[in-house]
Motif scaffolding. Structure first.
Motif, PDB file in Angstrom:
ATOM      1  N   GLY A 289     -13.595-105.438-143.942  1.00  0.00           N
ATOM      2  CA  GLY A 289     -13.997-104.502-142.895  1.00  0.00           C
ATOM      3  C   GLY A 289     -15.083-105.066-142.001  1.00  0.00           C
ATOM      4  O   GLY A 289     -15.063-104.885-140.775  1.00  0.00           O
ATOM      5  N   ILE A 290     -16.042-105.770-142.599  1.00  0.00           N
ATOM      6  CA  ILE A 290     -17.123-106.386-141.816  1.00  0.00           C
ATOM      7  C   ILE A 290     -16.566-107.455-140.882  1.00  0.00           C
ATOM      8  O   ILE A 290     -16.885-107.495-139.688  1.00  0.00           O
ATOM      9  N   ILE A 291     -15.719-108.333-141.431  1.00  0.00           N
ATOM     10  CA  ILE A 291     -15.166-109.431-140.625  1.00  0.00           C
ATOM     11  C   ILE A 291     -14.315-108.900-139.475  1.00  0.00           C
ATOM     12  O   ILE A 291     -14.416-109.364-138.330  1.00  0.00           O
ATOM     13  N   LEU A 292     -13.460-107.908-139.761  1.00  0.00           N
ATOM     14  CA  LEU A 292     -12.555-107.394-138.727  1.00  0.00           C
ATOM     15  C   LEU A 292     -13.284-106.624-137.632  1.00  0.00           C
ATOM     16  O   LEU A 292     -12.768-106.481-136.524  1.00  0.00           O
ATOM     17  N   SER A 293     -14.476-106.128-137.915  1.00  0.00           N
ATOM     18  CA  SER A 293     -15.232-105.379-136.903  1.00  0.00           C
ATOM     19  C   SER A 293     -16.075-106.290-136.018  1.00  0.00           C
ATOM     20  O   SER A 293     -16.661-105.824-135.028  1.00  0.00           O
ATOM     21  N   LEU A 294     -16.143-107.577-136.346  1.00  0.00           N
ATOM     22  CA  LEU A 294     -16.941-108.521-135.560  1.00  0.00           C
ATOM     23  C   LEU A 294     -16.165-108.989-134.319  1.00  0.00           C
ATOM     24  O   LEU A 294     -14.938-109.046-134.330  1.00  0.00           O
ATOM     25  N   PRO A 295     -16.887-109.372-133.240  1.00  0.00           N
ATOM     26  CA  PRO A 295     -16.215-109.869-132.027  1.00  0.00           C
ATOM     27  C   PRO A 295     -15.337-111.090-132.267  1.00  0.00           C
ATOM     28  O   PRO A 295     -14.362-111.299-131.553  1.00  0.00           O
ATOM     29  N   ILE A 296     -15.671-111.898-133.294  1.00  0.00           N
ATOM     30  CA  ILE A 296     -14.889-113.108-133.573  1.00  0.00           C
ATOM     31  C   ILE A 296     -13.446-112.792-133.956  1.00  0.00           C
ATOM     32  O   ILE A 296     -12.549-113.622-133.823  1.00  0.00           O
ATOM     33  N   SER A 297     -13.189-111.560-134.416  1.00  0.00           N
ATOM     34  CA  SER A 297     -11.842-111.176-134.846  1.00  0.00           C
ATOM     35  C   SER A 297     -11.051-110.475-133.752  1.00  0.00           C
ATOM     36  O   SER A 297      -9.842-110.254-133.911  1.00  0.00           O
ATOM     37  N   CYS A 298     -11.709-110.096-132.676  1.00  0.00           N
ATOM     38  CA  CYS A 298     -11.074-109.257-131.649  1.00  0.00           C
ATOM     39  C   CYS A 298     -10.779-110.038-130.379  1.00  0.00           C
ATOM     40  O   CYS A 298     -11.436-111.039-130.074  1.00  0.00           O
ATOM     41  N   ARG A 299      -9.801-109.579-129.648  1.00  0.00           N
ATOM     42  CA  ARG A 299      -9.416-110.224-128.400  1.00  0.00           C
ATOM     43  C   ARG A 299     -10.532-110.103-127.370  1.00  0.00           C
ATOM     44  O   ARG A 299     -11.184-109.065-127.259  1.00  0.00           O
ATOM     45  N   ASN A 300     -10.765-111.187-126.626  1.00  0.00           N
ATOM     46  CA  ASN A 300     -11.748-111.233-125.547  1.00  0.00           C
ATOM     47  C   ASN A 300     -13.158-110.925-126.036  1.00  0.00           C
ATOM     48  O   ASN A 300     -14.003-110.468-125.257  1.00  0.00           O
TER      49      ASN A 300
ATOM     50  N   ASP B  94      -3.699-101.040-132.541  1.00  0.00           N
ATOM     51  CA  ASP B  94      -2.543-101.930-132.580  1.00  0.00           C
ATOM     52  C   ASP B  94      -2.988-103.325-132.990  1.00  0.00           C
ATOM     53  O   ASP B  94      -3.927-103.890-132.426  1.00  0.00           O
ATOM     54  N   THR B  95      -2.338-103.901-133.980  1.00  0.00           N
ATOM     55  CA  THR B  95      -2.765-105.179-134.559  1.00  0.00           C
ATOM     56  C   THR B  95      -2.754-106.303-133.535  1.00  0.00           C
ATOM     57  O   THR B  95      -3.708-107.078-133.443  1.00  0.00           O
ATOM     58  N   TYR B  96      -1.690-106.397-132.752  1.00  0.00           N
ATOM     59  CA  TYR B  96      -1.595-107.481-131.770  1.00  0.00           C
ATOM     60  C   TYR B  96      -2.578-107.282-130.619  1.00  0.00           C
ATOM     61  O   TYR B  96      -3.258-108.215-130.208  1.00  0.00           O
ATOM     62  N   SER B  97      -2.674-106.068-130.114  1.00  0.00           N
ATOM     63  CA  SER B  97      -3.513-105.806-128.943  1.00  0.00           C
ATOM     64  C   SER B  97      -4.993-105.923-129.262  1.00  0.00           C
ATOM     65  O   SER B  97      -5.793-106.325-128.409  1.00  0.00           O
ATOM     66  N   GLN B  98      -5.400-105.575-130.475  1.00  0.00           N
ATOM     67  CA  GLN B  98      -6.823-105.543-130.832  1.00  0.00           C
ATOM     68  C   GLN B  98      -7.321-106.874-131.379  1.00  0.00           C
ATOM     69  O   GLN B  98      -8.425-107.313-131.056  1.00  0.00           O
ATOM     70  N   PHE B  99      -6.522-107.540-132.197  1.00  0.00           N
ATOM     71  CA  PHE B  99      -7.018-108.704-132.933  1.00  0.00           C
ATOM     72  C   PHE B  99      -6.451-110.012-132.389  1.00  0.00           C
ATOM     73  O   PHE B  99      -5.266-110.098-132.066  1.00  0.00           O
ATOM     74  N   ASN B 100      -7.323-111.029-132.314  1.00  0.00           N
ATOM     75  CA  ASN B 100      -6.880-112.361-131.935  1.00  0.00           C
ATOM     76  C   ASN B 100      -6.267-113.067-133.141  1.00  0.00           C
ATOM     77  O   ASN B 100      -6.090-112.454-134.195  1.00  0.00           O
ATOM     78  N   PHE B 101      -5.983-114.354-133.008  1.00  0.00           N
ATOM     79  CA  PHE B 101      -5.332-115.075-134.110  1.00  0.00           C
ATOM     80  C   PHE B 101      -6.174-115.031-135.376  1.00  0.00           C
ATOM     81  O   PHE B 101      -5.645-114.833-136.480  1.00  0.00           O
ATOM     82  N   PHE B 102      -7.492-115.212-135.240  1.00  0.00           N
ATOM     83  CA  PHE B 102      -8.353-115.197-136.422  1.00  0.00           C
ATOM     84  C   PHE B 102      -8.302-113.833-137.108  1.00  0.00           C
ATOM     85  O   PHE B 102      -8.191-113.750-138.336  1.00  0.00           O
ATOM     86  N   GLY B 103      -8.375-112.763-136.320  1.00  0.00           N
ATOM     87  CA  GLY B 103      -8.311-111.423-136.889  1.00  0.00           C
ATOM     88  C   GLY B 103      -6.983-111.160-137.576  1.00  0.00           C
ATOM     89  O   GLY B 103      -6.935-110.562-138.659  1.00  0.00           O
ATOM     90  N   GLN B 104      -5.904-111.624-136.945  1.00  0.00           N
ATOM     91  CA  GLN B 104      -4.575-111.460-137.554  1.00  0.00           C
ATOM     92  C   GLN B 104      -4.471-112.253-138.857  1.00  0.00           C
ATOM     93  O   GLN B 104      -3.870-111.794-139.832  1.00  0.00           O
ATOM     94  N   LEU B 105      -5.086-113.440-138.889  1.00  0.00           N
ATOM     95  CA  LEU B 105      -5.077-114.263-140.098  1.00  0.00           C
ATOM     96  C   LEU B 105      -5.843-113.578-141.228  1.00  0.00           C
ATOM     97  O   LEU B 105      -5.407-113.597-142.386  1.00  0.00           O
ATOM     98  N   VAL B 106      -6.985-112.968-140.895  1.00  0.00           N
ATOM     99  CA  VAL B 106      -7.762-112.233-141.898  1.00  0.00           C
ATOM    100  C   VAL B 106      -6.926-111.095-142.479  1.00  0.00           C
ATOM    101  O   VAL B 106      -6.891-110.875-143.696  1.00  0.00           O
ATOM    102  N   ILE B 107      -6.242-110.364-141.601  1.00  0.00           N
ATOM    103  CA  ILE B 107      -5.385-109.260-142.049  1.00  0.00           C
ATOM    104  C   ILE B 107      -4.290-109.785-142.978  1.00  0.00           C
ATOM    105  O   ILE B 107      -3.994-109.190-144.021  1.00  0.00           O
ATOM    106  N   LEU B 108      -3.696-110.920-142.601  1.00  0.00           N
ATOM    107  CA  LEU B 108      -2.615-111.490-143.404  1.00  0.00           C
ATOM    108  C   LEU B 108      -3.126-111.921-144.786  1.00  0.00           C
ATOM    109  O   LEU B 108      -2.443-111.719-145.799  1.00  0.00           O
ATOM    110  N   ILE B 109      -4.322-112.498-144.831  1.00  0.00           N
ATOM    111  CA  ILE B 109      -4.908-112.895-146.116  1.00  0.00           C
ATOM    112  C   ILE B 109      -5.168-111.667-146.979  1.00  0.00           C
ATOM    113  O   ILE B 109      -4.900-111.671-148.188  1.00  0.00           O
ATOM    114  N   LEU B 110      -5.683-110.600-146.369  1.00  0.00           N
ATOM    115  CA  LEU B 110      -5.925-109.364-147.110  1.00  0.00           C
ATOM    116  C   LEU B 110      -4.614-108.783-147.646  1.00  0.00           C
ATOM    117  O   LEU B 110      -4.558-108.280-148.773  1.00  0.00           O
ATOM    118  N   ILE B 111      -3.554-108.854-146.839  1.00  0.00           N
ATOM    119  CA  ILE B 111      -2.240-108.377-147.278  1.00  0.00           C
ATOM    120  C   ILE B 111      -1.753-109.177-148.482  1.00  0.00           C
ATOM    121  O   ILE B 111      -1.266-108.615-149.471  1.00  0.00           O
TER     122      ILE B 111
END
Length: 446
Positions: free
Chosen positions: A25-36, A62-79
Motif C-alpha cells: 500500500g505504501i509503495i503503490l501510493s507513492l509517485p514512483i508507482s503512478c503515471r506522470n 483503473d490499473t493501466y490509467s493510474q499505474f506506470n510500469f513499476f506500479g503494475q510490476l508491484v501489483i503483479l508481484i503482490l498477485i
C-alpha cells in the motif's frame, strides 16, 4: 522479565499477509508507482494492495490509467505472492540457497497449502512452483500472440505475462484500460484465444495445489486419487458445465444478445468459470439479467478448491453441506461419497465455515447500505460477496465508495484469502479448553 511470545503457524501467516499488504500500500501510493508522477491516496493504495495480495481484483482506480510500469510490476508481484502464499515464495529462496526446510517451516507450509498432512509438503511445494512457472509461461505466450500485433513486441509480451499470472492466480486485474477503462475483457468477448486461455488458467489455478500433486503421484488415474481430488475434479466440472448451461438459457436476451451461437456458448462457459473466483468478465454485469447475477453470486459463494489460488467457502465445503442435507433427509448417521465416509467433524467444520462467511458478508452489506444509501441492496450484496470470495467482480460501485466502505471490503478480502476461521484462530492465541462440562439438554431445531 518479559516472556517470549510464540506465534502459532496461522498467526504467522496472518501477520505476514498483513505486513505485505501494508508495504504494498505504501509503495503503490507513492509517485514512483503512478503515471506522470501523480500520487494516490494511501487508503486507495492500501485497497489496491489488499486486492492484489488477496488475489481479488476489486479496484478503486483503473490499473493501466493510474499505474506506470513499476506500479503494475508491484501489483503483479503482490498477485504472485498472494496466489502462491508468502510461505511458498519464502520456500523459493530456501531452495535457491539450498537451505534445509525445518519442521516448523514445514508446518507453516502445511497451513499455507491447507494440507491435512505434513508429510510430502515440501515435494508438493516444489511441484507447485515448477507447475506454476510452466503454466503461467504457456498462458503468457498464448495471450501475447493476440497483444503483440496490437501494442508492439515488448508491451505485448508484458500484457501476456500480466494477464496470465492474474488469471492463474484468480486475481482478475487487467490492463485493458489502455483500450477502455473498466472494460475487463469485454472487448474480446468474440476472441476464442483470449477467453479459452484465461478460462483454462482460472480453472487450473482454482483446482488447488493438493490436487495437482495427487494427480502427479497417481499419473492421472482417477480411481487411485484421494477422496479430496475426486470431489474437486467431479464437482468443479459439474459446476462449470451446469453454470454454463444455465447462463446460456437465461442470458440469451440480455448480456448475450446479438452474439452468434458459438459466442454464446463460449461466453456462457466464461461466465461460469470466472466467478470461481477470478474477477474477469466478458460481459458487463449491469447488462445481465437478475437471474444471471444471482447465479453469479451463488458461484462466488461456492468458490474454488482448498489450497488453491481461489476463495469462496470452497467446493469441498459446499459438497459437505449437500451431503449433510441428503444424509439428514435420509436419516443417515454418516456422510459418504465415492464409497468413503467423511470424518465425524467434517460437518461441524463446514457449517462453521459457512456460518462465519455468511455472517461477515451480511454485516458488510449492511454497513455498505448504511454508508451509501443511494446504492441498491443487490449491488452492495454483490460487492460484499465478491470481496469475501476474493472474486473481484463488481456492478460498478467500487470506485465511488468512501474510506470506511473501502476498509470494510479490505477486511472481507483479507478474511476471504486467509479464511474467516483462520483469522479468528489468529486472534485467539491459545486453544481454550473449558474446565467444566455442563449437562446435555436437547433443543428443537428446524
Amino acid at each position: 522479565m518479559r516472556r517470549n511470545v510464540k506465534l502459532m503457524p496461522v498467526q504467522i501467516l496472518a501477520v505476514g499477509f498483513a505486513l505485505i499488504i501494508f508495504c504494498g500500500g505504501i509503495i503503490l501510493s507513492l509517485p514512483i508507482s503512478c503515471r506522470n508522477g501523480a500520487d494516490l491516496s494511501f487508503i486507495d493504495g492500501l485497497f489496491t494492495s489488499t486486492s492484489a495480495t488477496c488475489v481479488t481484483g476489486l479496484a478503486v482506480v483503473d490499473t493501466y490509467s493510474q499505474f506506470n510500469f513499476f506500479g503494475q510490476l508491484v501489483i503483479l508481484i503482490l498477485i504472485q505472492i498472494g496466489g502462491l502464499g508468502f510461505m511458498g515464495l519464502a520456500t523459493v529462496f530456501a531452495f535457491a540457497a539450498r537451505s534445509k526446510i525445518t519442521i516448523f517451516q514445514r508446518t507453516l507450509l502445511q497451513e499455507s497449502l491447507g494440507s491435512s498432512h505434513i508429510g510430502g509438503v515440501v515435494r508438493t511445494i516444489r511441484r507447485m512452483l515448477v507447475g506454476t512457472l510452466v503454466i503461467e509461461a504457456m498462458g503468457a505466450f498464448l495471450i501475447s500472440l493476440r497483444f503483440v500485433p496490437k501494442v508492439g513486441l515488448a508491451e505485448g509480451i508484458w500484457y501476456g505475462i500480466f494477464h496470465s499470472i492474474s488469471a492463474f492466480c484468480n486475481a482478475g486485474f487487467d490492463l485493458m484500460g489502455r483500450f477502455e477503462p473498466g472494460s475487463s475483457i469485454t472487448l474480446f468477448a468474440d476472441d476464442p484465444l483470449i477467453e479459452i486461455t484465461i478460462m483454462a488458467l482460472i480453472a487450473v489455478g482454482g483446482l488447488g495445489f493438493i490436487v495437482w500433486s495427487d494427480m502427479a503421484d497417481h499419473k492421472f488415474s482417477f480411481h487411485r486419487l484421494s477422496l479430496h481430488s475426486k470431489i474437486m475434479l467431479t464437482f468443479t466440472g459439474g459446476l462449470i458445465v451446469g453454470g454454463a448451461l444455465i447462463f446460456y438459457i437465461v442470458e440469451g436476451n440480455y448480456s448475450f444478445k446479438g452474439m452468434s451461437a458459438g459466442e454464446r456458448i463460449m461466453n456462457s462457459f466464461f461466465a461460469s468459470v470466472s466467478p470461481r473466483t477470478a474477477g474477469f468478465n466478458s460481459v458487463q454485469y449491469a447488462d445481465m439479467s437478475t437471474a444471471g447475477r444471482f447465479l453469479t453470486m451463488m458461484l462466488m459463494f461456492i468458490g474454488a478448491g482448498p489450497g488453491s489460488t481461489g476463495g469462496g467457502i470452497k467446493v469441498t465445503t459446499f459438497v459437505t453441506l449437500m451431503l449433510s442435507i441428503y444424509s439428514n433427509a435420509k436419516n443417515y448417521n454418516d456422510l459418504s461419497i465415492f464409497r468413503r465416509r467423511l470424518p465425524a467433524d467434517a460437518q461441524r467444520k463446514a457449517l462453521s465455515t459457512i456460518a462465519s462467511y455468511i455472517f461477515l458478508v451480511i454485516c458488510c452489506t449492511f454497513l455498505l447500505l448504511m454508508l451509501n444509501p443511494e446504492l441498491t441492496s443487490e449491488s452492495c450484496f454483490f460487492e460484499s460477496l465478491s470481496a469475501m470470495g476474493t472474486v473481484g467482480l463488481t456492478m460498478g460501485i467500487t470506485s465511488g465508495l468512501g474510506t470506511v466502505s473501502e476498509l470494510c471490503l479490505m477486511f472481507l478480502m483479507y478474511c476471504g484469502r486467509l479464511g474467516s476461521i483462520a483469522v479468528a484462530m489468529a486472534i485467539v492465541r491459545k486453544k481454550v479448553i473449558p474446565k467444566i462440562s455442563y449437562p446435555e439438554e436437547k433443543i428443537t431445531l428446524g
